[in-house]
Enzyme design. Structure first.
Site, PDB file in Angstrom:
ATOM      1  N   ARG A   1      40.970  21.367  80.119  1.00  0.00           N
ATOM      2  CA  ARG A   1      40.859  22.819  80.043  1.00  0.00           C
ATOM      3  C   ARG A   1      41.052  23.224  78.593  1.00  0.00           C
ATOM      4  NH1 ARG A   1      44.173  26.655  84.099  1.00  0.00           N
ATOM      5  NH2 ARG A   1      43.312  25.106  85.530  1.00  0.00           N
TER       6      ARG A   1
ATOM      7  N   SER B   1      40.055  28.411  86.080  1.00  0.00           N
ATOM      8  CA  SER B   1      40.956  29.152  86.947  1.00  0.00           C
ATOM      9  C   SER B   1      41.196  30.568  86.438  1.00  0.00           C
ATOM     10  CB  SER B   1      42.273  28.380  87.117  1.00  0.00           C
ATOM     11  OG  SER B   1      43.071  28.935  88.127  1.00  0.00           O
TER      12      SER B   1
ATOM     13  N   ASP C   1      42.827  34.862  92.179  1.00  0.00           N
ATOM     14  CA  ASP C   1      42.413  34.667  90.794  1.00  0.00           C
ATOM     15  C   ASP C   1      40.918  34.310  90.797  1.00  0.00           C
ATOM     16  OD1 ASP C   1      42.657  32.145  91.911  1.00  0.00           O
ATOM     17  OD2 ASP C   1      43.467  31.212  90.112  1.00  0.00           O
TER      18      ASP C   1
ATOM     19  N   ASP D   1      38.945  31.747  90.519  1.00  0.00           N
ATOM     20  CA  ASP D   1      38.388  30.641  91.299  1.00  0.00           C
ATOM     21  C   ASP D   1      38.996  30.572  92.697  1.00  0.00           C
ATOM     22  OD1 ASP D   1      40.889  29.720  90.387  1.00  0.00           O
ATOM     23  OD2 ASP D   1      40.241  27.621  90.457  1.00  0.00           O
TER      24      ASP D   1
ATOM     25  N   ASP E   1      41.899  30.101  94.082  1.00  0.00           N
ATOM     26  CA  ASP E   1      42.873  29.124  94.588  1.00  0.00           C
ATOM     27  C   ASP E   1      44.306  29.651  94.524  1.00  0.00           C
ATOM     28  OD1 ASP E   1      43.321  28.939  91.855  1.00  0.00           O
ATOM     29  OD2 ASP E   1      43.212  26.747  91.766  1.00  0.00           O
ATOM     30  N   ARG E   2      44.483  30.877  94.017  1.00  0.00           N
ATOM     31  CA  ARG E   2      45.806  31.499  93.994  1.00  0.00           C
ATOM     32  C   ARG E   2      45.767  32.835  94.718  1.00  0.00           C
ATOM     33  NH1 ARG E   2      45.919  28.553  89.163  1.00  0.00           N
ATOM     34  NH2 ARG E   2      47.966  27.667  88.622  1.00  0.00           N
TER      35      ARG E   2
ATOM     36  N   THR F   1      55.954  19.501  89.032  1.00  0.00           N
ATOM     37  CA  THR F   1      55.140  20.706  88.998  1.00  0.00           C
ATOM     38  C   THR F   1      53.659  20.359  89.115  1.00  0.00           C
ATOM     39  OG1 THR F   1      56.778  21.732  87.570  1.00  0.00           O
ATOM     40  CG2 THR F   1      54.624  22.772  87.674  1.00  0.00           C
TER      41      THR F   1
ATOM     42  N   GLU G   1      53.797  26.338  95.044  1.00  0.00           N
ATOM     43  CA  GLU G   1      54.421  26.414  93.731  1.00  0.00           C
ATOM     44  C   GLU G   1      54.563  27.881  93.353  1.00  0.00           C
ATOM     45  OE1 GLU G   1      51.958  24.347  90.989  1.00  0.00           O
ATOM     46  OE2 GLU G   1      50.245  25.674  91.236  1.00  0.00           O
TER      47      GLU G   1
ATOM     48  N   LYS H   1      46.053  23.938  96.471  1.00  0.00           N
ATOM     49  CA  LYS H   1      46.284  25.369  96.683  1.00  0.00           C
ATOM     50  C   LYS H   1      44.967  26.045  97.070  1.00  0.00           C
ATOM     51  CE  LYS H   1      46.334  26.141  91.654  1.00  0.00           C
ATOM     52  NZ  LYS H   1      46.393  24.697  91.262  1.00  0.00           N
TER      53      LYS H   1
END
Length: 611
Positions: A63, A160, A322, A324, A326-327, A400, A424, A438
């Protein structure tokens, strides 16, 4: 550096070789022009920055900002990465791993489609059967699709929630979880051995219309993956008959990302009333024009438009993905005060964990707690641990990142055990075990149904948290960060804390009971070898301190952003009614002491979190 007779600046031999190498390898006119311009202007330091080193391929993949050079995301570095991954997978096949299928997805960011097409072409030419989604999709679809389609791995082109200048390359293994060691190291080594583009690597005609039949040689798996995903998603729907009659109304934003279509279908499948979209943010837009950061984790500053839209229609619950998808972030309007409350990732995780267990217990009244599992990252709240101790199921902390939780969950599933939930604090949630990563889509629709159940009981997320705190203990936390672009300063900060393993003995006048340093592998509570339970990660700074007053705090660096993060939590014992205000005073005192005594922003050049 000097100037020739025409006034052009010349470069030293080392930098000139780097420029010549880039110009030989790169065929993209835009990034070639960037390097040519820097070279003609004699920008030695900038050329050394972008050509003198490479992005590090780790367990989060890649990234970085999109620009010319080996330290950035661009067509050449995508080709080099895909060639390395292709060779690594070919070697895995030679070692007995027979699957030759790969799934590739992409989000709606600038260049994501092009990066996906280049990757697809390389894998097709490498002898793989490639599934390429026909349009931008949520990241969880790749994690899910890898297992569904029997792929050896999956690739998702996404950054993301990073700003618009970024993109990324995320890799999932055959189990549907993100890669962990030793795959990351093996892939990184294979990339280094395949830096020169192969003869057909720049040619995407096989993807965009060059097959013998005139179409793409890649297969679009979206209809099959979506149908199967929906079927599995319904396993987490518990009130299908009651949902249509709820008077509760929801507002949803995908934050200019890819979640809207999936969320619309998910609400329909659950029988929930259609949500109110945030019109300015509902369509994918790589510019993210209405937000400074396209990250719902930023709180109210990122949800202002959603609150405005919700207020206009009388909606009392906001769900935000978000870009993409996934959150998940959640906000709820207090029915008494009319004020919006944005829940933290720990609060959402506590609520969702309770909902997962409540419905599992109803379906399995005679459950064997030794075979029922939940997980959370080590920087997340300890609420689920307290809940597990009371209810008798298994809770485990991990390093994490969902790469660890997804792989550990898969291990338990192979033993026939039940994985209910993982999360998380950075608003990432895995409800159930259909997606071993996630998933903001499933999390949102599950929480919407939970909200309707609460509403039928004249309750809210906020009021239900109070009930949970009475039974399991009140947990309140603060998670924030400082920005620091200087890696040497960050290293000096953490080295000061661990100098000669003589860690600080107090914080704000409170005694430190134990220290766990997962960067070097040290746990003061585990003599004689002091080896921690969790694996070490020398590439990430992470130290956790436990204090005599029950406060637990962790300091760590981000794997994808120039941040020094801190996670601070205080709690009360289960069954003890302690007012939030009392704990809040303690929390605030501890945060102030941590910043002043441990982080020392002025000494190490840390910039405060943007407001």
């Amino acid at each position: 550096m000097s100037e020739d007779c025409n006034g052009e600046r010349t470069l030293n031999s080392k930098v000139q070789r780097l420029v010549d190498e880039w110009m030989e390898l790169d065929k993209n006119p835009v990034t070639r022009k960037e390097i040519q311009k820097l070279a003609s202007q004699g920008e030695v330091s900038r050329l050394e920055q972008c050509l003198g080193s490479r992005m590090t391929f780790g367990t989060a993949g890649l990234r970085a900002k999109m620009a010319a050079g080996y330290t950035f995301m661009n067509e050449l570095t995508i080709i080099q990465t895909s060639q390395g991954l292709c060779k690594y997978l070919q070697a895995a096949g030679e070692n007995g791993y027979e699957r030759r299928r790969i799934l590739i997805g992409f989000d709606a960011r600038h260049n994501s489609l092009r990066f996906a097409q280049l990757s697809t072409s390389i894998f097709i030419n490498g002898g793989f059967e490639v599934f390429l989604f026909s349009k931008p999709t949520p990241t969880p679809f790749v994690a899910y699709g890898v297992r569904k389609l029997g792929c050896v791995c999956g690739v998702m082109i996404t950054a993301s929630h990073n700003p618009k200048e970024y993109n990324g390359y995320k890799v999932f293994w055959s189990n549907g979880a993100q890669i962990i060691p030793p795959h990351d190291k093996g892939i990184a080594e294979a990339i280094e051995q395949n830096l020169v583009p192969w003869p057909k690597s720049w040619d995407t005609s096989v993807v965009v219309g060059g097959s013998e039949e005139g179409g793409s040689a890649a297969v679009d798996p979206l209809p099959e993956v979506w149908e199967s995903y929906c079927s599995d998603l319904l396993l987490s729907c518990y009130r299908r008959q009651e949902n249509p009659s709820t008077p509760l109304r929801f507002t949803y934003t995908p934050m200019h990302g890819v979640g809207a279509e999936a969320m619309t279908d998910a609400f329909r499948m659950f029988g929930l009333p259609a949500f109110t979209p945030v019109p300015e943010q509902i369509e994918p837009d790589p510019e993210f024009p209405t937000v400074k950061f396209p990250n719902p984790e930023e709180g109210k500053s990122a949800l202002e438009l959603a609150m405005r839209s919700a207020d206009a229609v009388g909606s009392t619950v906001i769900l935000a993905n978000d870009p993409d998808a996934d959150r998940l972030a959640i906000a709820e309007k207090n029915p008494s005060t009319g004020r919006w409350r944005v829940f933290s990732g720990n609060e959402i995780g506590s609520l969702m964990g309770w909902w997962a267990f409540e419905n599992y217990r109803r379906a399995h009244p005679d459950y064997d707690g030794k075979k029922v599992h939940m997980f959370a990252s080590t920087v997340s709240s300890k609420f689920l641990r307290s809940m597990a101790e009371v209810e008798g199921f298994q809770f485990q902390e991990t390093l994490t990142g969902f790469k660890w939780m997804g792989n550990i969950a898969h291990e338990h599933m192979l033993r026939g055990e039940d994985v209910l939930f993982a999360y998380e604090e950075a608003i990432g949630f895995m409800f159930g075990s259909s997606v071993l990563d996630k998933d903001g889509v499933s999390a949102a629709v599950v929480m919407a149904e939970f909200a309707t159940w609460l509403h039928a009981k004249n309750a809210t997320f906020g009021s239900h948290l109070e009930e949970m705190y009475l039974r399991y203990g009140r947990f309140i936390s603060e998670v924030s960060y400082f920005i620091c672009e200087c890696k040497d300063s960050i290293k000096a900060l953490f080295n000061r804390l661990r100098k000669d393993r003589k860690y600080p003995t107090t914080c704000g006048g409170v005694k430190v009971l134990s220290v766990v340093d997962l960067t070097i592998g040290y746990d003061s509570s585990r003599p004689p070898d002091y080896k921690p339970v969790l694996p070490i990660d020398p590439n990430t700074q992470l130290i956790t301190f436990t204090l005599e007053n029950g406060c637990v705090f962790t300091l760590r660096t981000s794997g994808t952003e120039p941040k020094v993060k801190y996670y601070v939590e205080v709690c009360s014992p289960p069954g003890t009614p302690v007012p939030e205000e009392d704990l809040r005073v303690t929390l605030n005192k501890m945060v102030d002491a941590i910043v002043e005594e441990f982080l020392q922003p002025q000494v190490f050049g840390l910039l405060p979190r943007p407001s």
